[in-house]
Design a protein around this motif. Structure first.
Motif, PDB file in Angstrom:
ATOM      1  N   ASN A 346      11.571   1.141  -7.477  1.00  0.00           N
ATOM      2  CA  ASN A 346      10.342   0.653  -8.108  1.00  0.00           C
ATOM      3  C   ASN A 346       9.679  -0.446  -7.294  1.00  0.00           C
ATOM      4  OD1 ASN A 346      10.601   2.390 -10.300  1.00  0.00           O
ATOM      5  ND2 ASN A 346      11.835   0.945 -11.472  1.00  0.00           N
ATOM      6  N   LYS A 349       7.901   1.115  -4.187  1.00  0.00           N
ATOM      7  CA  LYS A 349       7.066   2.286  -4.483  1.00  0.00           C
ATOM      8  C   LYS A 349       5.615   2.100  -4.028  1.00  0.00           C
ATOM      9  CE  LYS A 349       6.376   5.557  -8.273  1.00  0.00           C
ATOM     10  NZ  LYS A 349       6.628   5.800  -9.717  1.00  0.00           N
ATOM     11  N   THR A 350       5.049   0.929  -4.258  1.00  0.00           N
ATOM     12  CA  THR A 350       3.615   0.732  -4.011  1.00  0.00           C
ATOM     13  C   THR A 350       3.304  -0.087  -2.761  1.00  0.00           C
ATOM     14  OG1 THR A 350       3.655  -1.192  -5.497  1.00  0.00           O
ATOM     15  CG2 THR A 350       3.040   0.930  -6.455  1.00  0.00           C
ATOM     16  N   ILE A 351       4.326  -0.506  -2.016  1.00  0.00           N
ATOM     17  CA  ILE A 351       4.030  -1.336  -0.830  1.00  0.00           C
ATOM     18  C   ILE A 351       3.746  -0.469   0.388  1.00  0.00           C
ATOM     19  CG2 ILE A 351       5.374  -3.321  -1.635  1.00  0.00           C
ATOM     20  CD1 ILE A 351       7.580  -2.495   0.359  1.00  0.00           C
ATOM     21  N   ASN A 352       2.949  -1.010   1.296  1.00  0.00           N
ATOM     22  CA  ASN A 352       2.658  -0.338   2.556  1.00  0.00           C
ATOM     23  C   ASN A 352       3.692  -0.736   3.595  1.00  0.00           C
ATOM     24  OD1 ASN A 352       0.210   0.837   1.562  1.00  0.00           O
ATOM     25  ND2 ASN A 352      -0.769  -1.175   1.778  1.00  0.00           N
ATOM     26  N   SER A 357       7.640  -6.937  -0.178  1.00  0.00           N
ATOM     27  CA  SER A 357       7.685  -6.464  -1.563  1.00  0.00           C
ATOM     28  C   SER A 357       7.810  -7.622  -2.547  1.00  0.00           C
ATOM     29  CB  SER A 357       8.878  -5.529  -1.746  1.00  0.00           C
ATOM     30  OG  SER A 357      10.077  -6.285  -1.863  1.00  0.00           O
TER      31      SER A 357
END
Length: 420
Positions: A346, A349-352, A357
């Protein structure tokens, strides 16, 4: 002849009697024999040390509390191991010595092949290397025992590889589920089950817990028990008549045990899941000390953000690790996404790529992650060697449960004294 047998029995009784009555002198005031399994003693200290390892895997906390919650599971595991050692001795009295070097390699691999990390762990938890090796020695000896016991069966399995291959080809267009399990004894384990359930709900790694706690032989494979189509799923799961998804966890009793099953990966119509992709992460562990958690994270994030302004990959993090001017601890993680703990999944999941994070806090430390690389999973051509290994592992688990249950029933187990 009868007199000789009687003398032998009296001698064995006398030895056990001496062991029991002199245990406090042999092991010290705070230690004593708890159980004797096939003439092999298990002491209070043995139980406590194994309980420590179980607690560490469940609670992920260096401040171990309420160890007594883990004594029951610890003793069960130790009894199984002594039964395994006893079975190994019947094949070769020197078997434990023969597999020692391989056991040491397995233990060291657990700590990233770093003796420094291993030594820190031993010192931190006051656990000797000999105790840590017991689990790996038991695993290696058990494989020898099984192969010796089921020679014909394993030879037959090897001959049926082609048949298994055909079945695998047919399954390519079905929904497939990769499962992992944690198995514990049902009796007197309500608190342990509650602890495990709570840890899993909190995002702990299912595979890490399975590796340390599960009494099933699948613990050798971090609890993984392979792929199944829907028809092969446990009856409890099929009976719920629900759509089974990745990450779902099911808990149910089975005879004298409790099974906890996790759906690691789901392939729809045989199509690869995104969770099978390989990920390369840099885990940065930083201390909180007396700061506020958010402030400690903001400080390390600012530091890492500035560092990555002029960097384009994670290799440069090695410089940070060497400088260590922020007391950070760097760890590289190469893993399938599905095998990471839900918390880490989780978090990343949304980090580049090369982005810092959000933090995960455990005890006095925070953890942040940097996504360094990702490789798309691919369906490879069938590898006969790997397929054979997977099939053998599956039958290894089946025969292991069967033989261990029989040896438990045949074992001479004497409960000497309860742990106080």
């Amino acid at each position: 002849m009868a007199i000789k047998h009687m003398h032998l029995k009296l001698l064995i009784f006398f030895i056990i009697f001496l062991a029991i009555n002199s245990s406090k002198y042999l092991y010290g005031e705070d230690n004593y024999i708890v159980t004797i399994v096939n003439k092999i003693p298990i002491t209070k200290v043995d139980v406590i040390n194994r309980a420590k390892l179980i607690a560490i895997s469940v609670e992920k906390n260096h401040n171990i509390k309420n160890l007594e919650n883990y004594y029951n599971q610890s003793l069960k595991i130790l009894i199984n191991e002594k039964i395994i050692f006893s079975a190994g001795n019947k094949i070769n009295e020197n078997l434990s010595s023969i597999i020692l070097e391989e056991a040491k390699k397995l233990l060291l691999a657990e700590f990233g092949n770093s003796k420094t990390k291993l030594n820190k762990f031993k010192k931190k938890y006051s656990i000797s290397e000999e105790i840590l090796l017991e689990k790996y020695k038991a695993q290696l000896i058990w494989r020898v025992v099984l192969r010796n016991k089921y020679k014909k069966q394993f030879l037959s399995i090897e001959k049926n590889i082609d048949k298994s291959l055909e079945e695998t080809k047919k399954r390519n267009n079905e929904d497939l589920f990769e499962l992992a399990e944690i198995v514990i004894y049902k009796k007197n384990n309500d608190i342990l089950l509650e602890k495990i359930t709570s840890a899993l709900k909190g995002g702990a790694s299912f595979l890490d817990i399975a590796k340390q706690i599960s009494i099933s032989s699948s613990s050798k494979f971090n609890g993984k028990i392979g792929w199944s189509n829907f028809e092969d799923l446990p009856k409890f799961i099929k009976g719920k008549k629900i759509i089974v998804n990745e990450g779902d966890i099911f808990s149910f009793p089975e005879k004298d045990k409790i099974k906890i099953i996790k759906i690691l990966v789901k392939r729809l119509k045989g199509k690869l899941s995104d969770k099978e992709d390989m990920i390369l992460l840099a885990q940065v562990k930083f201390p909180i000390n007396f700061k506020k958690k958010d402030l400690a994270y903001e400080n390390i994030k600012r530091y890492l953000d500035n560092f990555f302004l002029s960097k384009s990959n994670c290799n440069s993090l090695k410089i940070l690790d060497k400088q260590n001017n922020k007391n950070i601890d760097l760890k590289v993680i190469r893993s399938r996404i599905a095998d990471l703990s839900p918390k880490i999944q989780n978090t990343i999941k949304t980090i580049n790529f090369f982005e810092i994070s959000k933090p995960i806090f455990l005890g006095n430390n925070g953890y942040t992650f940097i996504k360094c690389d990702k490789k798309k999973a691919k369906l490879k051509d069938i590898n006969f060697k790997k397929l054979k290994e997977k099939i053998m592992n599956k039958y290894f688990l089946i025969y292991s449960e069967k033989l261990l249950e029989r040896l438990n029933n045949e074992a001479n187990i004497s409960i000497i004294e309860k742990i106080k």
